[in-house]
Design a protein around this motif. Structure first.
Motif, PDB file in Angstrom:
ATOM      1  N   ASP A 285      -5.250   8.485   0.248  1.00 23.32           N
ATOM      2  CA  ASP A 285      -5.443   9.517   0.754  1.00 23.32           C
ATOM      3  C   ASP A 285      -4.639   9.631   2.245  1.00 23.32           C
ATOM      4  N   THR A 286      -4.570   8.549   2.987  1.00 26.11           N
ATOM      5  CA  THR A 286      -3.871   8.368   4.390  1.00 26.11           C
ATOM      6  C   THR A 286      -2.363   8.555   3.934  1.00 26.11           C
ATOM      7  N   LYS A 287      -1.756   8.031   2.993  1.00 23.73           N
ATOM      8  CA  LYS A 287      -0.363   8.164   2.735  1.00 23.73           C
ATOM      9  C   LYS A 287      -0.059   9.548   2.148  1.00 23.73           C
TER      10      LYS A 287
ATOM     11  N   LEU B  30       9.644   5.573  15.508  1.00 23.36           N
ATOM     12  CA  LEU B  30       8.492   4.775  15.185  1.00 23.36           C
ATOM     13  C   LEU B  30       7.098   5.137  15.450  1.00 23.36           C
ATOM     14  N   VAL B  31       6.293   5.689  14.515  1.00 28.60           N
ATOM     15  CA  VAL B  31       5.078   6.103  14.878  1.00 28.60           C
ATOM     16  C   VAL B  31       4.002   5.290  14.373  1.00 28.60           C
ATOM     17  N   ASP B  32       2.864   5.402  15.419  1.00 31.94           N
ATOM     18  CA  ASP B  32       1.485   4.856  14.852  1.00 31.94           C
ATOM     19  C   ASP B  32       0.368   5.575  15.514  1.00 31.94           C
TER      20      ASP B  32
ATOM     21  N   MET C  39      10.267   2.573  -1.933  1.00 32.99           N
ATOM     22  CA  MET C  39      11.083   1.542  -1.211  1.00 32.99           C
ATOM     23  C   MET C  39      10.541   0.274  -0.826  1.00 32.99           C
ATOM     24  N   HIS C  40      10.222  -0.716  -1.710  1.00 34.44           N
ATOM     25  CA  HIS C  40       9.312  -1.703  -1.287  1.00 34.44           C
ATOM     26  C   HIS C  40      10.085  -2.952  -0.612  1.00 34.44           C
ATOM     27  N   PHE C  41       9.790  -3.043   0.645  1.00 36.15           N
ATOM     28  CA  PHE C  41      10.352  -4.210   1.444  1.00 36.15           C
ATOM     29  C   PHE C  41       9.238  -5.443   1.193  1.00 36.15           C
TER      30      PHE C  41
HETATM   31  N1  LIG Z   1       2.050  -7.131   4.470  1.00 34.41           N
HETATM   32  C1  LIG Z   1       2.679  -7.436   3.427  1.00 34.41           C
HETATM   33  O1  LIG Z   1       3.087  -8.602   3.106  1.00 34.41           O
HETATM   34  C2  LIG Z   1       3.186  -5.975   2.684  1.00 34.41           C
HETATM   35  C3  LIG Z   1       4.332  -6.399   1.750  1.00 34.41           C
HETATM   36  C4  LIG Z   1       4.990  -5.207   1.176  1.00 34.41           C
HETATM   37  C5  LIG Z   1       4.258  -4.257   1.455  1.00 34.41           C
HETATM   38  N2  LIG Z   1       3.283  -3.806   1.983  1.00 34.41           N
HETATM   39  C6  LIG Z   1       2.677  -2.549   2.220  1.00 34.41           C
HETATM   40  O2  LIG Z   1       3.252  -1.888   3.466  1.00 34.41           O
HETATM   41  C7  LIG Z   1       2.314  -0.833   3.922  1.00 34.41           C
HETATM   42  C8  LIG Z   1       1.770  -1.250   5.374  1.00 34.41           C
HETATM   43  O3  LIG Z   1       1.218  -2.670   5.423  1.00 34.41           O
HETATM   44  P1  LIG Z   1       1.127  -3.501   6.473  1.00 34.41           P
HETATM   45  O4  LIG Z   1       0.968  -5.007   5.961  1.00 34.41           O
HETATM   46  O5  LIG Z   1       2.484  -3.607   7.583  1.00 34.41           O
HETATM   47  O6  LIG Z   1      -0.306  -2.872   7.359  1.00 34.41           O
HETATM   48  P2  LIG Z   1      -0.707  -3.241   8.725  1.00 34.41           P
HETATM   49  O7  LIG Z   1      -2.276  -2.762   8.603  1.00 34.41           O
HETATM   50  O8  LIG Z   1      -0.181  -4.251   9.405  1.00 34.41           O
HETATM   51  O9  LIG Z   1       0.101  -1.850   9.311  1.00 34.41           O
HETATM   52  C9  LIG Z   1      -0.295  -0.586   9.204  1.00 34.41           C
HETATM   53  C10 LIG Z   1      -0.234   0.429  10.517  1.00 34.41           C
HETATM   54  O10 LIG Z   1      -0.194   1.988   9.990  1.00 34.41           O
HETATM   55  C11 LIG Z   1      -0.858   2.447  11.087  1.00 34.41           C
HETATM   56  N3  LIG Z   1      -1.555   3.629  10.673  1.00 34.41           N
HETATM   57  C12 LIG Z   1      -2.597   3.910   9.921  1.00 34.41           C
HETATM   58  N4  LIG Z   1      -2.866   5.094   9.643  1.00 34.41           N
HETATM   59  C13 LIG Z   1      -1.685   5.687  10.227  1.00 34.41           C
HETATM   60  C14 LIG Z   1      -1.213   7.088  10.286  1.00 34.41           C
HETATM   61  N5  LIG Z   1      -1.849   7.915   9.770  1.00 34.41           N
HETATM   62  N6  LIG Z   1      -0.122   7.439  11.204  1.00 34.41           N
HETATM   63  C15 LIG Z   1       0.629   6.329  11.472  1.00 34.41           C
HETATM   64  N7  LIG Z   1       0.451   5.201  11.432  1.00 34.41           N
HETATM   65  C16 LIG Z   1      -0.742   4.792  10.685  1.00 34.41           C
HETATM   66  C17 LIG Z   1      -2.140   1.549  11.593  1.00 34.41           C
HETATM   67  O11 LIG Z   1      -2.551   1.552  12.613  1.00 34.41           O
HETATM   68  C18 LIG Z   1      -1.213   0.074  11.348  1.00 34.41           C
HETATM   69  O12 LIG Z   1      -0.618  -0.271  12.499  1.00 34.41           O
HETATM   70  C19 LIG Z   1       1.061  -1.125   2.923  1.00 34.41           C
HETATM   71  O13 LIG Z   1       1.116   0.080   1.955  1.00 34.41           O
HETATM   72  C20 LIG Z   1       1.188  -2.240   2.214  1.00 34.41           C
HETATM   73  O14 LIG Z   1       0.667  -2.132   1.154  1.00 34.41           O
HETATM   74  C21 LIG Z   1       2.726  -4.822   2.710  1.00 34.41           C
END
Ligand SMILES: NC(=O)c1ccc[n+]([C@@H]2O[C@H](COP(=O)([O-])OP(=O)(O)OC[C@H]3O[C@@H](n4cnc5c(N)ncnc54)[C@H](O)[C@@H]3O)[C@@H](O)[C@H]2O)c1
Length: 284
Positions: free
Chosen positions: A94-96, A29-31, A140-142
């Motif tokens: 860009d991040t993705k 698990l990476v952050d 893969m959309h959760f």
């Molecule tokens: N929140 C929701 O209800 C939901 C539901 C379905 C899908 N999504 C999608 O899931 C993804 C994440 O959303 P979330 O709500 O968990 O966001 P979030 O902001 O809670 O978490 C994102 C995490 O990614 C980390 N991060 C940023 N850049 C990074 C990098 N280069 N390497 C590693 N980690 C990095 C951040 O520090 C943060 O902890 C998004 O694409 C969002 O659209 C969100």
């Protein structure tokens, strides 16, 4: 041991990591910072204890937690030997793309590289990897929270192979999820696309003074069988999140009639449960 990598340990990433660990995977698990990983592990432990209390965990909390390896900022190390990577970093193209390029460099050639994006095109994300990897890039959309929400949408980008779709659906099934296949990476995929129309209709019904928020939510729940009304769901998801996803969908060609009631809540930072007020009030 089977290995998965989850990139991004926020709201979604920590839940996805928990699911893979519960299914017996070793999970990297990476952050980007230690503190985010620490919080993620605390949240996972809390959730695992809830499952254990309900008798829904086959092993000890410690055994499942022990399979999750937190890694600060090293995607390459995380994906080494992984069968599948699920990316859940911030919703920014860009991040993705940077995450995918790095994962492509280090993951085994057969590894699936999946994205949990809500609104960005899988095709554009997949163009960050080498052409020979693109068939293995898939959506893969959760849904939030991943451990509890039964559905996962599997989305094909332009290059995604049938085999990658099949394998990703099999991974989701191992996590106990119901899957649906989305044949084109259209804005909002299936669920959010239809939900956007429902929210729009609910919002205009109130904006035109035809009924109030409680009446609309009650009709959705007591006649149409929704588990939550549209406005209550917006409060729980976060109205800021809904505005963000809505804007991204519109930017990519989704036609809508913007309803001011929702955008006003965003402008006044009344985001719902997380801020104590949205369409309803949530006293601390
Ligand atoms: N929140 C929701 O209800 C939901 C539901 C379905 C899908 N999504 C999608 O899931 C993804 C994440 O959303 P979330 O709500 O968990 O966001 P979030 O902001 O809670 O978490 C994102 C995490 O990614 C980390 N991060 C940023 N850049 C990074 C990098 N280069 N390497 C590693 N980690 C990095 C951040 O520090 C943060 O902890 C998004 O694409 C969002 O659209 C969100």
């Amino acid at each position: 041991m089977k290995k998965a990598a989850v990139i991004g340990a926020g709201t979604m990433g920590h839940g996805i990591a928990e699911l893979f660990a519960m299914a017996g995977y070793e999970v990297a698990l990476v952050d980007i910072a230690e503190e985010f990983l620490k919080r993620a592990l605390q949240n996972i432990e809390w959730s695992l204890r809830k499952f254990a209390e309900k008798g829904q965990l086959k092993e000890s909390v410690e055994a499942v937690l022990g399979r999750i390896k937190p890694i600060v900022n090293d995607i390459c190390r995380a994906v080494e030997g992984a069968e599948i990577m699920v990316e859940a970093v911030v919703e920014d193209l860009d991040t993705k793309r940077r995450v995918f390029a790095e994962a492509d460099r280090c993951a085994p050639p057969s590894a699936i590289l999946a994205t949990n994006t809500s609104s960005l095109p899988i095709t554009e994300i997949s163009e960050a990897v080498k052409p020979e990897r693109r068939p293995l890039v898939v959506g893969m959309h959760f849904f939030n929270p991943p451990p509890l929400m039964p559905l996962v949408e599997i989305i094909r980008g332009r290059y995604t192979s049938d085999d990658a779709v099949k394998r990703t659906a099999e991974y989701a099934a191992q996590l106990g999820k119901q899957t649906v296949i989305v044949n084109k990476d259209v804005p909002g995929f299936i669920a959010n696309r239809i939900l956007a129309r429902i929210n729009d209709a609910a919002c205009w019904t109130v904006a035109r003074g035809e009924a109030n928020v409680v009446a609309v939510d009650s009709a959705l729940m007591y006649k149409l069988g929704f588990p939550m009304g549209a406005f209550l769901l917006l409060d729980y998801v976060g109205i800021d999140v809904a505005c963000f996803i809505g804007d991204a969908m519109v930017k990519r060609g989704f036609k809508t009639h913007p309803c001011a009631l929702i955008s006003e809540k965003c402008a006044s930072k009344k985001f719902g449960v997380k801020t104590g007020e949205g369409f309803y009030k949530y006293p601390a």
